[in-house]
Design an enzyme around this catalytic site. Structure first.
Site, short mmCIF file in Angstrom:
data_model
loop_
_atom_site.label_atom_id
_atom_site.label_comp_id
_atom_site.label_asym_id
_atom_site.label_seq_id
_atom_site.Cartn_x
_atom_site.Cartn_y
_atom_site.Cartn_z
N HIS A 17 15.14 22.79 66.67
CA HIS A 17 14.08 22.69 65.67
C HIS A 17 12.78 22.16 66.30
CE1 HIS A 17 16.54 23.84 62.37
NE2 HIS A 17 17.21 22.71 62.24
N HIS B 96 21.17 20.80 68.14
CA HIS B 96 20.66 21.48 66.95
C HIS B 96 19.22 21.03 66.63
CE1 HIS B 96 21.36 23.25 62.80
NE2 HIS B 96 20.26 22.54 62.63
N GLU B 97 19.01 19.73 66.63
CA GLU B 97 17.69 19.23 66.26
C GLU B 97 16.66 19.51 67.35
OE1 GLU B 97 17.35 18.47 63.26
OE2 GLU B 97 19.45 18.16 62.73
ZN LIG Z 1 18.85 22.43 61.13
#
Ligand SMILES: [Zn+2]
Length: 187
Positions: free
Chosen positions: A93, A89-90
């Site tokens: 980003h 997830h990160e």
């Molecule tokens: Zn997030």
């Protein structure tokens, strides 16, 4: 960008040391490797110390901060899969931060877009994880789950009220949900 815990709050707690080992293990999983390789291809390669295990006061699973790196909240991790999920997830980003020329995390629409992509592409909302969280509705669960998690993250942004977060999410939903880079399609 801070994330809600992947599983029920308080369901797991690892030491920083244990979490560091789990981060190292996650760096060898296909998903995390693929994202890290693509980060490098995009011109933003990161070394192992980009990833940090920390104890977090807030009820979050981890986060990404531009110029600092990715943190995984050891005290909110339980199993290896929790760490793999936060890492994926990160990394999405971080990838968005690298790819988008003028990404402004204070802009609710920019933030919402990256959360939609990270939620959709990282497997946060795989039905097995949803079952663990106690959400049992299966039909249409994936998009509902992504929406719920996008809202939690964007509302936590001091620049975004609940109404602004919802408007931003709706405005960018289709474009960002269908933007699966660096994957050919959602894994
Ligand atoms: Zn997030």
């Amino acid at each position: 960008m801070a994330e809600e815990p992947g599983t029920a709050p308080g369901s797991g707690s690892r030491t920083v040391k244990e979490c560091e080992d789990m981060i190292r293990r996650s760096l060898r999983t296909p998903m995390v490797r693929f994202l890290r390789e693509n980060l490098e291809k995009a011109g933003c390669g990161v070394s192992e110390n980009f990833f940090k295990a920390v104890n977090c006061d807030k009820s979050i699973a981890g986060g990404y901060v531009r110029g600092k790196g990715i943190m995984v909240c050891s005290n909110h991790m339980n199993i290896q899969d929790d760490v793999n999920q936060v890492m994926a997830h990160e990394l999405i980003h971080a990838y968005d931060d690298c790819q988008a020329a003028n990404l402004d995390w204070a802009d609710c629409a920019h933030h919402a877009c990256s959360e939609i992509r990270a939620g959709h592409l990282s497997g946060d909302c795989h039905y097995k994880r949803e079952l663990l969280r106690g959400y049992i509705k299966l039909r249409g669960h994936e998009q509902e789950c992504v929406r719920r998690r996008v809202m939690k993250s964007v509302i936590a942004n001091p620049h975004c009220s609940e109404a602004a977060a919802r408007d931003a999410m709706e405005a960018v939903w289709d474009v960002c949900y269908n933007d699966t880079r660096p994957f050919d399609r959602a894994p």
